[in-house]
Design a protein around this motif. Structure first.
Motif, PDB file in Angstrom:
ATOM      1  N   LEU A  66       0.858  -1.123  -0.088  1.00 21.51           N
ATOM      2  CA  LEU A  66       0.045   0.083  -0.038  1.00 21.51           C
ATOM      3  C   LEU A  66       0.803   1.397  -0.132  1.00 21.51           C
ATOM      4  O   LEU A  66       0.408   2.344  -0.632  1.00 21.51           O
ATOM      5  CB  LEU A  66      -0.978  -0.017   1.056  1.00 21.51           C
ATOM      6  N   LEU A  67       1.924   1.130   0.832  1.00 13.70           N
ATOM      7  CA  LEU A  67       2.585   2.597   0.895  1.00 13.70           C
ATOM      8  C   LEU A  67       3.344   2.455  -0.304  1.00 13.70           C
ATOM      9  O   LEU A  67       4.001   3.678  -0.771  1.00 13.70           O
ATOM     10  CB  LEU A  67       3.563   2.574   2.231  1.00 13.70           C
ATOM     11  N   GLU A  68       4.142   1.595  -1.057  1.00 11.48           N
ATOM     12  CA  GLU A  68       5.039   1.736  -2.214  1.00 11.48           C
ATOM     13  C   GLU A  68       4.151   2.269  -3.073  1.00 11.48           C
ATOM     14  O   GLU A  68       4.434   3.274  -4.204  1.00 11.48           O
ATOM     15  CB  GLU A  68       5.490   0.349  -2.496  1.00 11.48           C
ATOM     16  N   ASP A  69       2.781   1.991  -3.435  1.00 11.93           N
ATOM     17  CA  ASP A  69       1.719   2.406  -4.497  1.00 11.93           C
ATOM     18  C   ASP A  69       1.644   4.043  -4.032  1.00 11.93           C
ATOM     19  O   ASP A  69       1.367   4.656  -4.984  1.00 11.93           O
ATOM     20  CB  ASP A  69       0.630   1.742  -4.180  1.00 11.93           C
ATOM     21  N   GLU A  70       1.847   4.456  -3.047  1.00  7.47           N
ATOM     22  CA  GLU A  70       1.821   5.814  -2.775  1.00  7.47           C
ATOM     23  C   GLU A  70       3.142   6.673  -2.737  1.00  7.47           C
ATOM     24  O   GLU A  70       2.976   7.702  -2.741  1.00  7.47           O
ATOM     25  CB  GLU A  70       1.323   6.221  -1.165  1.00  7.47           C
ATOM     26  N   GLY A  71       3.966   5.914  -3.125  1.00 10.43           N
ATOM     27  CA  GLY A  71       5.435   6.540  -3.316  1.00 10.43           C
ATOM     28  C   GLY A  71       6.562   6.364  -2.420  1.00 10.43           C
ATOM     29  O   GLY A  71       7.732   6.899  -2.653  1.00 10.43           O
ATOM     30  N   TYR A 104      -5.149  -0.356  11.630  1.00  9.33           N
ATOM     31  CA  TYR A 104      -4.994   0.769  10.780  1.00  9.33           C
ATOM     32  C   TYR A 104      -6.163   1.197  10.016  1.00  9.33           C
ATOM     33  O   TYR A 104      -6.866   0.180   9.419  1.00  9.33           O
ATOM     34  CB  TYR A 104      -3.980   0.440   9.924  1.00  9.33           C
ATOM     35  N   ASP A 105      -6.101   2.485   9.991  1.00 10.20           N
ATOM     36  CA  ASP A 105      -7.027   3.122   9.076  1.00 10.20           C
ATOM     37  C   ASP A 105      -6.219   3.640   7.693  1.00 10.20           C
ATOM     38  O   ASP A 105      -5.556   4.308   8.006  1.00 10.20           O
ATOM     39  CB  ASP A 105      -7.580   4.394   9.638  1.00 10.20           C
ATOM     40  N   ILE A 106      -6.140   2.898   6.862  1.00 11.15           N
ATOM     41  CA  ILE A 106      -5.065   2.865   5.896  1.00 11.15           C
ATOM     42  C   ILE A 106      -5.087   4.456   5.286  1.00 11.15           C
ATOM     43  O   ILE A 106      -3.999   4.990   5.038  1.00 11.15           O
ATOM     44  CB  ILE A 106      -5.031   1.997   4.789  1.00 11.15           C
ATOM     45  N   ASP A 107      -6.077   5.008   4.979  1.00 10.65           N
ATOM     46  CA  ASP A 107      -6.298   6.393   4.365  1.00 10.65           C
ATOM     47  C   ASP A 107      -5.598   7.353   5.629  1.00 10.65           C
ATOM     48  O   ASP A 107      -4.743   8.446   4.959  1.00 10.65           O
ATOM     49  CB  ASP A 107      -7.713   6.718   3.975  1.00 10.65           C
ATOM     50  N   TYR A 108      -5.855   7.250   6.587  1.00 11.17           N
ATOM     51  CA  TYR A 108      -5.481   8.063   7.874  1.00 11.17           C
ATOM     52  C   TYR A 108      -3.877   7.745   7.921  1.00 11.17           C
ATOM     53  O   TYR A 108      -3.182   8.950   8.009  1.00 11.17           O
ATOM     54  CB  TYR A 108      -6.076   7.508   9.157  1.00 11.17           C
ATOM     55  N   LEU A 161       1.666   9.848   7.551  1.00 10.33           N
ATOM     56  CA  LEU A 161       2.856   9.487   7.160  1.00 10.33           C
ATOM     57  C   LEU A 161       3.759  10.616   6.221  1.00 10.33           C
ATOM     58  O   LEU A 161       4.763  10.894   6.268  1.00 10.33           O
ATOM     59  CB  LEU A 161       3.489   8.318   6.940  1.00 10.33           C
ATOM     60  N   LYS A 162       2.538  11.236   5.426  1.00  2.67           N
ATOM     61  CA  LYS A 162       3.237  12.076   4.395  1.00  2.67           C
ATOM     62  C   LYS A 162       3.426  13.537   5.060  1.00  2.67           C
ATOM     63  O   LYS A 162       4.124  14.431   4.512  1.00  2.67           O
ATOM     64  CB  LYS A 162       2.298  12.247   3.521  1.00  2.67           C
ATOM     65  N   LYS A 163       2.922  13.865   6.339  1.00  2.00           N
ATOM     66  CA  LYS A 163       3.145  15.145   7.135  1.00  2.00           C
ATOM     67  C   LYS A 163       4.436  15.340   7.424  1.00  2.00           C
ATOM     68  O   LYS A 163       5.399  14.656   7.552  1.00  2.00           O
ATOM     69  CB  LYS A 163       2.370  15.193   8.317  1.00  2.00           C
TER      70      LYS A 163
END
Length: 120
Positions: free
Chosen positions: A24-29, A109-113, A118-120
């Motif tokens: 999931l996180l690799e898909d987000e970059g 985990y709430d994946i979207d949250y 983590l992007k912050k």
């Protein structure tokens, strides 16, 4: 896939969780390194790689998340953001923050949250 230039280390003794988070996180970059044992993550950190965030489970068999944080702090292996993941609603975060932890992430985990956090 977006390259967001965040190097993330994930430590959890549940392989299924590691694989899910990695996908999931690799898909987000995110650039991800996963470890199913804290000792393996410590060995990795001894090489002084570029790491922006560590995401560690609290309840692990060999070394719990607090002991992992204490060890990397005492050996001066990492001083960035360290998030501890737990489903224990009675967890006292004071000790965690006193030893340099950044914040607690609750399970399940709430994946979207989690991604936005983590992007912050």
């Amino acid at each position: 896939m977006n390259d967001i230039n965040i190097n993330l280390v994930i430590v959890d003794d549940e392989i299924e969780i590691l694989e899910l988070l990695q996908d999931l996180l690799e898909d987000e970059g995110f650039s991800i390194q996963t470890f199913d044992k804290a000792e393996a993550a410590i060995n990795y950190l001894e090489k002084k790689p570029e790491v922006d965030i560590i995401l560690s489970d609290y309840h692990m068999k060999e070394i719990d998340g607090l002991s992992f944080l204490r060890k990397i702090n005492s050996e001066k292996l990492y001083s960035g953001k360290f998030y501890l993941c737990t489903g224990d609603m009675n967890f006292d975060s004071k000790e965690f923050k006193d030893i340099g932890g950044t914040d607690i992430i609750t399970k399940p985990y709430d994946i979207d949250y989690l991604i936005e956090f983590l992007k912050k």
